[in-house]
Every structure is written in C-alpha cells, then in structure tokens.
Enzyme design. Structure first.
Site, mmCIF file in Angstrom:
data_model
loop_
_atom_site.group_PDB
_atom_site.id
_atom_site.type_symbol
_atom_site.label_atom_id
_atom_site.label_comp_id
_atom_site.label_asym_id
_atom_site.label_seq_id
_atom_site.Cartn_x
_atom_site.Cartn_y
_atom_site.Cartn_z
ATOM 1 N N LYS A 9 34.129 30.939 53.892
ATOM 2 C CA LYS A 9 35.095 30.153 53.854
ATOM 3 C C LYS A 9 36.637 30.901 53.825
ATOM 4 O O LYS A 9 36.783 31.690 53.204
ATOM 5 C CB LYS A 9 34.955 29.118 52.769
ATOM 6 C CG LYS A 9 35.839 28.146 52.479
ATOM 7 C CD LYS A 9 35.278 27.286 51.137
ATOM 8 C CE LYS A 9 36.262 25.924 50.991
ATOM 9 N NZ LYS A 9 37.665 26.554 50.358
ATOM 10 N N LYS A 14 37.746 37.143 51.749
ATOM 11 C CA LYS A 14 37.053 37.992 52.692
ATOM 12 C C LYS A 14 37.900 39.184 53.357
ATOM 13 O O LYS A 14 37.488 40.307 53.112
ATOM 14 C CB LYS A 14 36.827 37.265 54.103
ATOM 15 C CG LYS A 14 35.994 36.020 54.158
ATOM 16 C CD LYS A 14 35.803 35.531 55.583
ATOM 17 C CE LYS A 14 37.019 34.864 56.025
ATOM 18 N NZ LYS A 14 37.399 33.831 55.039
ATOM 19 N N LYS A 40 45.293 34.469 61.616
ATOM 20 C CA LYS A 40 46.206 34.667 60.373
ATOM 21 C C LYS A 40 46.617 36.365 60.706
ATOM 22 O O LYS A 40 47.708 36.589 60.021
ATOM 23 C CB LYS A 40 45.639 34.667 59.182
ATOM 24 C CG LYS A 40 45.564 32.916 58.769
ATOM 25 C CD LYS A 40 45.450 32.989 57.249
ATOM 26 C CE LYS A 40 44.256 33.489 56.884
ATOM 27 N NZ LYS A 40 43.535 33.160 55.553
ATOM 28 N N ASP A 124 33.565 29.094 58.740
ATOM 29 C CA ASP A 124 32.279 28.744 59.272
ATOM 30 C C ASP A 124 31.906 29.012 60.447
ATOM 31 O O ASP A 124 32.869 29.297 61.331
ATOM 32 C CB ASP A 124 32.075 27.268 59.018
ATOM 33 C CG ASP A 124 32.699 26.670 57.682
ATOM 34 O OD1 ASP A 124 33.732 27.349 57.283
ATOM 35 O OD2 ASP A 124 32.430 25.319 57.190
HETATM 36 P P1 ADP Z 1 40.322 35.311 53.149
HETATM 37 O O1 ADP Z 1 40.384 36.263 53.908
HETATM 38 O O2 ADP Z 1 39.021 34.813 52.949
HETATM 39 O O3 ADP Z 1 41.199 34.118 53.635
HETATM 40 P P2 ADP Z 1 41.775 36.647 51.320
HETATM 41 O O4 ADP Z 1 41.358 37.941 51.180
HETATM 42 O O5 ADP Z 1 43.300 36.554 52.123
HETATM 43 O O6 ADP Z 1 40.900 35.400 51.705
HETATM 44 O O7 ADP Z 1 42.103 36.097 49.694
HETATM 45 C C1 ADP Z 1 43.001 34.737 49.231
HETATM 46 C C2 ADP Z 1 43.620 35.207 48.045
HETATM 47 O O8 ADP Z 1 42.846 35.442 47.098
HETATM 48 C C3 ADP Z 1 44.521 36.488 48.146
HETATM 49 O O9 ADP Z 1 45.732 36.138 47.679
HETATM 50 C C4 ADP Z 1 43.805 37.357 47.346
HETATM 51 O O10 ADP Z 1 44.825 38.378 46.735
HETATM 52 C C5 ADP Z 1 43.035 36.572 46.220
HETATM 53 N N1 ADP Z 1 41.804 37.253 45.527
HETATM 54 C C6 ADP Z 1 40.829 37.610 46.345
HETATM 55 N N2 ADP Z 1 39.872 38.136 45.652
HETATM 56 C C7 ADP Z 1 40.314 38.155 44.456
HETATM 57 C C8 ADP Z 1 39.933 38.627 43.102
HETATM 58 N N3 ADP Z 1 38.757 39.100 43.056
HETATM 59 N N4 ADP Z 1 40.523 38.480 41.996
HETATM 60 C C9 ADP Z 1 41.759 37.998 42.106
HETATM 61 N N5 ADP Z 1 42.256 37.316 43.313
HETATM 62 C C10 ADP Z 1 41.727 37.512 44.515
HETATM 63 MG MG MG Z 2 41.243 36.841 55.855
#
Ligand code: ADP
Ligand code: MG
Length: 268
Positions: A9, A14, A40, A124
C-alpha cells in the site's frame, strides 16, 4: 540474477525498505540496481541523497534520443538507481507510464551485469500498469510490505490475488510478507498468521524506529546514517533472508470477511 519486486500500500514503507535492502545487499558484495516504479519518483532518494531529477519518462518526453547515462544514476556504494517517473499530476495514466519506462530500459539494455534487480512498485495491483513488473516477467520474486493495519493487509491480500493470477502462467512467486511495524495490537503475531493463511511466511518484521526518520531527514538509508544501530541489522537480516529464500509460493488470498475477522481477533 535475482529479480525482486516490492509491493504494498502507498505510504507503508516500500521505498524505505527497498533502499535499505539495496544498501544491505551492496554491503554483502552484490551489484544492485533499484528501479522506482511510482510516479512519486522518491524510491531512490535515500540512495542518491536527493530526489531523482531525471526520470525515464521525463527523458523520453524531452529528448529525441535517450542514452543510458540520461536515466541511470549512481547512488550510495555505486548502486544503480532508476526512476520510471510518471505523468504530470492530474494528467495521463501512471500505470501506462510504468509500461513505457520499463520498455525503454529493456530497449536501451541498461541492466546487464547486476546481481540483484529491485523494483519498488506502488500500491495495489488494481491498474494493469502496476502489474507490469510481474506480468511481463521483469520480476519473479515478489515481496509485500504490510503493517498490521486492516487496510494495509487488505492491499497486501489484493496484491496476492494479482500474483496468484500471474503465477498460473508464469514463474512469478511470492517470497513472503515483510512486516513494517505501525505498533498495532499484537502486530507481529497477526502478520505471521496472515502470511500463513496466504500460504507464505513473514520473512522479516521491521520495527517502527525513529532512526528511520532521522536517516530520512539526512537523505540517507539507516545503513549509511547509523550502521551500528539495531535497525540497520534488521535490514541486513532481511537481505540475507531474501538471498537465501527457498520458500517461494503461489499465494492463496483470503476473502475480505475472513481478513476482517482475523484482524478483529488480534485487534484488542
Ligand atoms: P512507500 O514507499 O510505501 O510509499 P515510504 O518508504 O516512503 O513508503 O515510507 C513512508 C514514511 O514512513 C516515510 O516517511 C518513512 O521514513 C516512514 N517509515 C517507513 N518505515 C519506517 C519504520 N520502520 N520506522 C519508522 N518510520 C518508517
Ligand atoms: Mg515509495
């Protein structure tokens, strides 16, 4: 060559997980290429130290002849970084963009001698475009990032449905669920049971840790920012588990009612 895709999600973690995983695989001596498949464009930010300014789609739009060096960037430890990019917000189809970008990469033959290819794919599998990495054989080992939140598990279950469909006619398999903690009730146990119900396993549970946010604010992976931290070790362990994973499966998705009940059973 290990061809991995990370699904989950939006906002679940990710890109953070993918970048730390790439860094850990590189530390282990492997040549890595990370490909962001999310409009993004921020998949490789922690590896590059900045947002990728030249995405594949931007370059295809702006230049008549695209060269590999226009779209392949080198980040932390020489990790190859590519961002597929997307249409301007509000116009065009992001999924279609992924198709164009991946075709361009194949055409230019920019990926050759890597040991690991890691695709970081949005959300998804509702749109055919986002299914492309698994549908067209770009990636064969799929990992799904999820927390214990119902909607994150719901997205994970839908992705499992997509994997099941494509597994029946290709060699794509689910390698496991990567738990990314959000501190929900009994989160790890819930994720373990969820994975088991899907005929896969929880390959790692990454705790929520403020060091991830500090590293992000410094435009770095945790491996670079705090290499001695417990969190860095968690990502290293994940990389080893993925490298030695022999339990890839065709998933068995759940009904929404069963999923709701499972979450409710753990949720108090
Ligand atoms: P996605 O790629 O799935 O959209 P992101 O990797 O960009 O998500 O993460 C979203 C936010 O959550 C970011 O600000 C990231 O630093 C934070 N985050 C992700 N995993 C963790 C974790 N294990 N502990 C703390 N913050 C986290
Ligand atoms: Mg991402």
């Amino acid at each position: 060559m290990l061809k991995i895709a990370i699904y989950g999600k939006g906002g679940i973690g990710k890109s953070t997980t993918a970048a730390n995983l790439s860094a850990a695989l590189s530390e282990a001596g492997l040549k890595v290429c990370q490909i962001g498949c999310d409009p993004k464009n921020d998949s490789t930010r922690l590896l590059l130290g900045h947002i990728c300014k030249q995405t594949v789609l931007d370059t295809v739009r702006d230049k008549e002849e695209v060269l590999p060096e226009d779209i392949v960037h080198f980040g932390y430890r020489g990790i190859k970084c590519v961002e597929a990019g997307g249409p301007e917000p509000g116009v065009g189809c992001a999924g279609r963009g992924i198709i164009v970008a991946l075709e361009k990469l194949r055409e230019l033959d920019v990926i050759g001698e890597e040991d690991v290819l890691l695709y970081d794919v949005l959300g998804d599998v509702v749109c055919g475009g986002f299914a492309v990495p698994i549908r067209e054989g770009y990636a064969s080992d799929i990992y799904i990032v999820s927390s214990g939140e119902l909607m994150s598990l719901y997205a994970a279950n839908n992705i499992a449905k997509g994997i099941k469909r494509f597994a029946q006619r290709g060699n794509v398999r689910l390698g496991g669920i990567i738990g990314n903690g959000r501190n929900t009730p009994n989160e790890k146990q819930l994720l373990e049971e969820f994975a088991q119900r899907l005929h896969t396993r929880l390959i790692a549970f990454i705790p929520r840790d403020i060091v991830v946010n500090k590293a992000e604010n410094n435009r770095q992976t945790v491996l670079q920012y705090a290499p001695e931290s417990a969190q860095a070790q968690v990502y290293r362990d994940l990389s080893q588990a993925i490298l030695h994973n022999e339990e890839l499966s065709i998933p068995m998705p759940m009904s929404f009612e069963d999923l709701e009940k499972l979450v409710a059973d753990y949720g108090h």
